[in-house]
Design a protein around this motif. Structure first.
Motif, PDB file in Angstrom:
ATOM      1  N   ARG A  90       0.859  -1.189   0.000  1.00 55.26           N
ATOM      2  CA  ARG A  90       0.000   0.000   0.000  1.00 55.26           C
ATOM      3  C   ARG A  90       0.893   1.237   0.000  1.00 55.26           C
ATOM      4  O   ARG A  90       1.954   1.247   0.619  1.00 55.26           O
ATOM      5  CB  ARG A  90      -0.901   0.000   1.240  1.00 55.26           C
ATOM      6  CG  ARG A  90      -1.865   1.192   1.301  1.00 55.26           C
ATOM      7  CD  ARG A  90      -2.845   1.035   2.451  1.00 55.26           C
ATOM      8  NE  ARG A  90      -2.197   1.130   3.755  1.00 55.26           N
ATOM      9  CZ  ARG A  90      -2.804   0.852   4.904  1.00 55.26           C
ATOM     10  NH1 ARG A  90      -4.062   0.429   4.921  1.00 55.26           N
ATOM     11  NH2 ARG A  90      -2.156   0.975   6.061  1.00 55.26           N
ATOM     12  N   VAL A  91       0.442   2.269  -0.713  1.00 57.95           N
ATOM     13  CA  VAL A  91       1.128   3.561  -0.689  1.00 57.95           C
ATOM     14  C   VAL A  91       0.133   4.620  -0.231  1.00 57.95           C
ATOM     15  O   VAL A  91      -0.944   4.769  -0.821  1.00 57.95           O
ATOM     16  CB  VAL A  91       1.708   3.937  -2.069  1.00 57.95           C
ATOM     17  CG1 VAL A  91       2.319   5.342  -2.017  1.00 57.95           C
ATOM     18  CG2 VAL A  91       2.758   2.923  -2.517  1.00 57.95           C
ATOM     19  N   ARG A  92       0.497   5.311   0.826  1.00 52.68           N
ATOM     20  CA  ARG A  92      -0.289   6.465   1.292  1.00 52.68           C
ATOM     21  C   ARG A  92       0.570   7.717   1.164  1.00 52.68           C
ATOM     22  O   ARG A  92       1.795   7.645   1.135  1.00 52.68           O
ATOM     23  CB  ARG A  92      -0.710   6.292   2.756  1.00 52.68           C
ATOM     24  CG  ARG A  92      -1.773   5.235   2.976  1.00 52.68           C
ATOM     25  CD  ARG A  92      -2.278   5.257   4.421  1.00 52.68           C
ATOM     26  NE  ARG A  92      -1.336   4.680   5.367  1.00 52.68           N
ATOM     27  CZ  ARG A  92      -1.408   4.832   6.690  1.00 52.68           C
ATOM     28  NH1 ARG A  92      -2.364   5.606   7.220  1.00 52.68           N
ATOM     29  NH2 ARG A  92      -0.541   4.254   7.498  1.00 52.68           N
ATOM     30  N   ARG A  93      -0.083   8.884   1.102  1.00 53.98           N
ATOM     31  CA  ARG A  93       0.666  10.130   1.113  1.00 53.98           C
ATOM     32  C   ARG A  93      -0.027  11.153   1.999  1.00 53.98           C
ATOM     33  O   ARG A  93      -1.242  11.056   2.250  1.00 53.98           O
ATOM     34  CB  ARG A  93       0.876  10.675  -0.295  1.00 53.98           C
ATOM     35  CG  ARG A  93      -0.340  11.294  -0.943  1.00 53.98           C
ATOM     36  CD  ARG A  93       0.026  11.911  -2.293  1.00 53.98           C
ATOM     37  NE  ARG A  93      -1.153  12.468  -2.942  1.00 53.98           N
ATOM     38  CZ  ARG A  93      -1.153  12.970  -4.173  1.00 53.98           C
ATOM     39  NH1 ARG A  93      -0.047  12.984  -4.887  1.00 53.98           N
ATOM     40  NH2 ARG A  93      -2.253  13.462  -4.692  1.00 53.98           N
ATOM     41  N   PHE A  94       0.765  12.146   2.431  1.00 54.06           N
ATOM     42  CA  PHE A  94       0.291  13.145   3.381  1.00 54.06           C
ATOM     43  C   PHE A  94       0.896  14.501   3.025  1.00 54.06           C
ATOM     44  O   PHE A  94       2.041  14.590   2.569  1.00 54.06           O
ATOM     45  CB  PHE A  94       0.734  12.783   4.807  1.00 54.06           C
ATOM     46  CG  PHE A  94       0.340  11.408   5.254  1.00 54.06           C
ATOM     47  CD1 PHE A  94      -0.781  11.203   6.041  1.00 54.06           C
ATOM     48  CD2 PHE A  94       1.102  10.301   4.890  1.00 54.06           C
ATOM     49  CE1 PHE A  94      -1.138   9.935   6.460  1.00 54.06           C
ATOM     50  CE2 PHE A  94       0.758   9.024   5.305  1.00 54.06           C
ATOM     51  CZ  PHE A  94      -0.364   8.843   6.096  1.00 54.06           C
ATOM     52  N   ASP A  95       0.142  15.552   3.267  1.00 53.37           N
ATOM     53  CA  ASP A  95       0.708  16.890   3.230  1.00 53.37           C
ATOM     54  C   ASP A  95       1.509  17.111   4.515  1.00 53.37           C
ATOM     55  O   ASP A  95       1.098  16.669   5.600  1.00 53.37           O
ATOM     56  CB  ASP A  95      -0.387  17.946   3.130  1.00 53.37           C
ATOM     57  CG  ASP A  95      -1.120  17.912   1.794  1.00 53.37           C
ATOM     58  OD1 ASP A  95      -0.580  17.328   0.839  1.00 53.37           O
ATOM     59  OD2 ASP A  95      -2.233  18.464   1.717  1.00 53.37           O
ATOM     60  N   ILE A  96       2.643  17.773   4.406  1.00 57.91           N
ATOM     61  CA  ILE A  96       3.456  18.115   5.570  1.00 57.91           C
ATOM     62  C   ILE A  96       3.236  19.589   5.882  1.00 57.91           C
ATOM     63  O   ILE A  96       3.496  20.457   5.043  1.00 57.91           O
ATOM     64  CB  ILE A  96       4.947  17.854   5.300  1.00 57.91           C
ATOM     65  CG1 ILE A  96       5.173  16.410   4.861  1.00 57.91           C
ATOM     66  CG2 ILE A  96       5.771  18.163   6.546  1.00 57.91           C
ATOM     67  CD1 ILE A  96       6.618  16.122   4.457  1.00 57.91           C
ATOM     68  N   THR A  97       2.751  19.864   7.073  1.00 57.15           N
ATOM     69  CA  THR A  97       2.512  21.244   7.486  1.00 57.15           C
ATOM     70  C   THR A  97       3.268  21.525   8.777  1.00 57.15           C
ATOM     71  O   THR A  97       3.856  20.623   9.383  1.00 57.15           O
ATOM     72  CB  THR A  97       1.007  21.493   7.714  1.00 57.15           C
ATOM     73  OG1 THR A  97       0.584  20.781   8.892  1.00 57.15           O
ATOM     74  CG2 THR A  97       0.179  21.013   6.522  1.00 57.15           C
ATOM     75  N   GLY A  98       3.237  22.767   9.208  1.00 58.11           N
ATOM     76  CA  GLY A  98       3.891  23.124  10.459  1.00 58.11           C
ATOM     77  C   GLY A  98       3.263  22.450  11.660  1.00 58.11           C
ATOM     78  O   GLY A  98       3.904  22.282  12.696  1.00 58.11           O
ATOM     79  N   GLU A  99       2.002  22.044  11.519  1.00 56.61           N
ATOM     80  CA  GLU A  99       1.290  21.394  12.617  1.00 56.61           C
ATOM     81  C   GLU A  99       1.392  19.875  12.566  1.00 56.61           C
ATOM     82  O   GLU A  99       0.975  19.193  13.491  1.00 56.61           O
ATOM     83  CB  GLU A  99      -0.198  21.790  12.593  1.00 56.61           C
ATOM     84  CG  GLU A  99      -0.467  23.240  12.986  1.00 56.61           C
ATOM     85  CD  GLU A  99      -0.016  24.211  11.905  1.00 56.61           C
ATOM     86  OE1 GLU A  99      -0.233  23.920  10.709  1.00 56.61           O
ATOM     87  OE2 GLU A  99       0.571  25.252  12.264  1.00 56.61           O
ATOM     88  N   GLY A 100       1.915  19.319  11.459  1.00 58.39           N
ATOM     89  CA  GLY A 100       2.025  17.869  11.347  1.00 58.39           C
ATOM     90  C   GLY A 100       1.647  17.394   9.958  1.00 58.39           C
ATOM     91  O   GLY A 100       1.855  18.088   8.964  1.00 58.39           O
ATOM     92  N   LEU A 101       1.070  16.203   9.901  1.00 56.86           N
ATOM     93  CA  LEU A 101       0.655  15.607   8.643  1.00 56.86           C
ATOM     94  C   LEU A 101      -0.852  15.736   8.477  1.00 56.86           C
ATOM     95  O   LEU A 101      -1.604  15.589   9.437  1.00 56.86           O
ATOM     96  CB  LEU A 101       1.054  14.133   8.588  1.00 56.86           C
ATOM     97  CG  LEU A 101       2.542  13.823   8.746  1.00 56.86           C
ATOM     98  CD1 LEU A 101       2.786  12.318   8.695  1.00 56.86           C
ATOM     99  CD2 LEU A 101       3.364  14.520   7.671  1.00 56.86           C
ATOM    100  N   SER A 102      -1.302  15.997   7.234  1.00 55.82           N
ATOM    101  CA  SER A 102      -2.727  16.157   6.972  1.00 55.82           C
ATOM    102  C   SER A 102      -3.051  15.624   5.581  1.00 55.82           C
ATOM    103  O   SER A 102      -2.159  15.217   4.831  1.00 55.82           O
ATOM    104  CB  SER A 102      -3.138  17.631   7.083  1.00 55.82           C
ATOM    105  OG  SER A 102      -2.473  18.404   6.086  1.00 55.82           O
TER     106      SER A 102
END
Length: 279
Positions: A214-226
């Motif tokens: 499985r491949v998942r992806r996330f946005d990286i922000t100053g508050e964490g992953l979203s």
């Protein structure tokens, strides 16, 4: 769980790589350059191979042309053993400056190499590394555009416990965020794509039915992953033991190239599997 609009995910092809050398196989890390024409592959027995990627008119892999091989060195410039407590190399990341970073299980650590055959530069060890489960520690290693390193263990320590993400910047480690576990999948590699997102490759072993990936992806922000998105989930026996990942970009979208670990077994093979992600 998937947030945001779903991208189009297309399986482009699968290439089987063979090389008649005794220590060929066991690949746990992969890096392709910005246009997908050169590769660096890490074995879990402390060695690196590199060379050219030949592609057809549809830009699919038709051959890997090896150009170099080396055994990884310790900080004194001596060859690491093939496996064992100090030679179990797992995660691979390459910075924009060309420096090579590698994470290890066994003696859990992250090291840098100026060149493939250069002595290792050992980073400080976080106290949390010493408490990780044997043979389930720093499988994944990724690097951000500014040189910040991210590493993730294979197991989190509990089926409902998130995977911790450790970050190295300004000379020290911290644990700024985590990744939720979904099902029985374990984390085996990560990469930060040219879009600045964190991509996570996960594996589920099903016994005689082989592996699922499985491949998942996330946005990286100053508050964490979203904005968690599941990009692909393979079915049993579709692919071999996919364990390394490189995320790059062509003129049609994001490319995800995966490589399998054959465990040096006659019944398994080294596959390179490619997907295109179009948003």
């Amino acid at each position: 769980m998937t947030n945001g609009s779903a991208p189009r995910v297309e399986h482009l092809g699968t290439f089987v790589w063979n090389l008649d050398e005794a220590d060929f196989g066991g690949f746990s890390g992969l890096h392709l350059d910005d246009d997908g024409t050169r590769f660096l592959a890490l074995s879990d027995r402390a060695s690196l191979r590199w060379g050219m990627v030949e592609r057809d008119s549809n830009d699919n892999i038709v051959s890997l042309v090896p150009e170099g091989y080396t055994r990884l060195k310790d900080s004194q410039g001596k060859d690491l053993p093939s496996g064992g407590r100090t030679g179990d190399s797992e995660g691979l990341a390459v910075g924009q400056d060309g420096r090579i970073w590698i994470s290890f299980e066994g003696l859990t650590r992250v090291v840098g190499h100026d060149k493939p055959d250069s002595p290792a530069r050992l980073l400080p060890r976080a106290n949390a590394f010493k408490k990780l489960q044997p043979n389930s520690s720093l499988e994944s290693l990724a690097i951000m555009a500014d040189g910040t390193l991210l590493t993730i263990p294979e197991r989190s320590g509990g089926l409902k416990r998130p995977f911790p993400v450790w970050r190295f910047r300004d000379g020290k480690w911290d644990e700024p965020f985590s990744i939720p576990r979904r099902g029985d999948f374990l984390a085996v590699d990560a990469d930060v794509g040219p879009d600045g997102r964190l991509y996570l490759l996960e594996r589920d072993f099903l016994g005689i039915l082989g592996f699922r990936s499985r491949v998942r992806r996330f946005d990286i922000t100053g508050e964490g992953l979203s904005n968690e998105q599941t990009l692909m989930t393979s079915y049993p026996l579709q692919f071999d033991n996919l364990e390394g990942m490189s995320v790059w970009q062509d003129d049609k979208g994001i490319r995800v190239t995966l490589i399998s670990d054959d465990n040096f077994g006659a019944l398994q093979r080294t596959e390179l599997v490619e997907y295109r992600i179009s948003d």
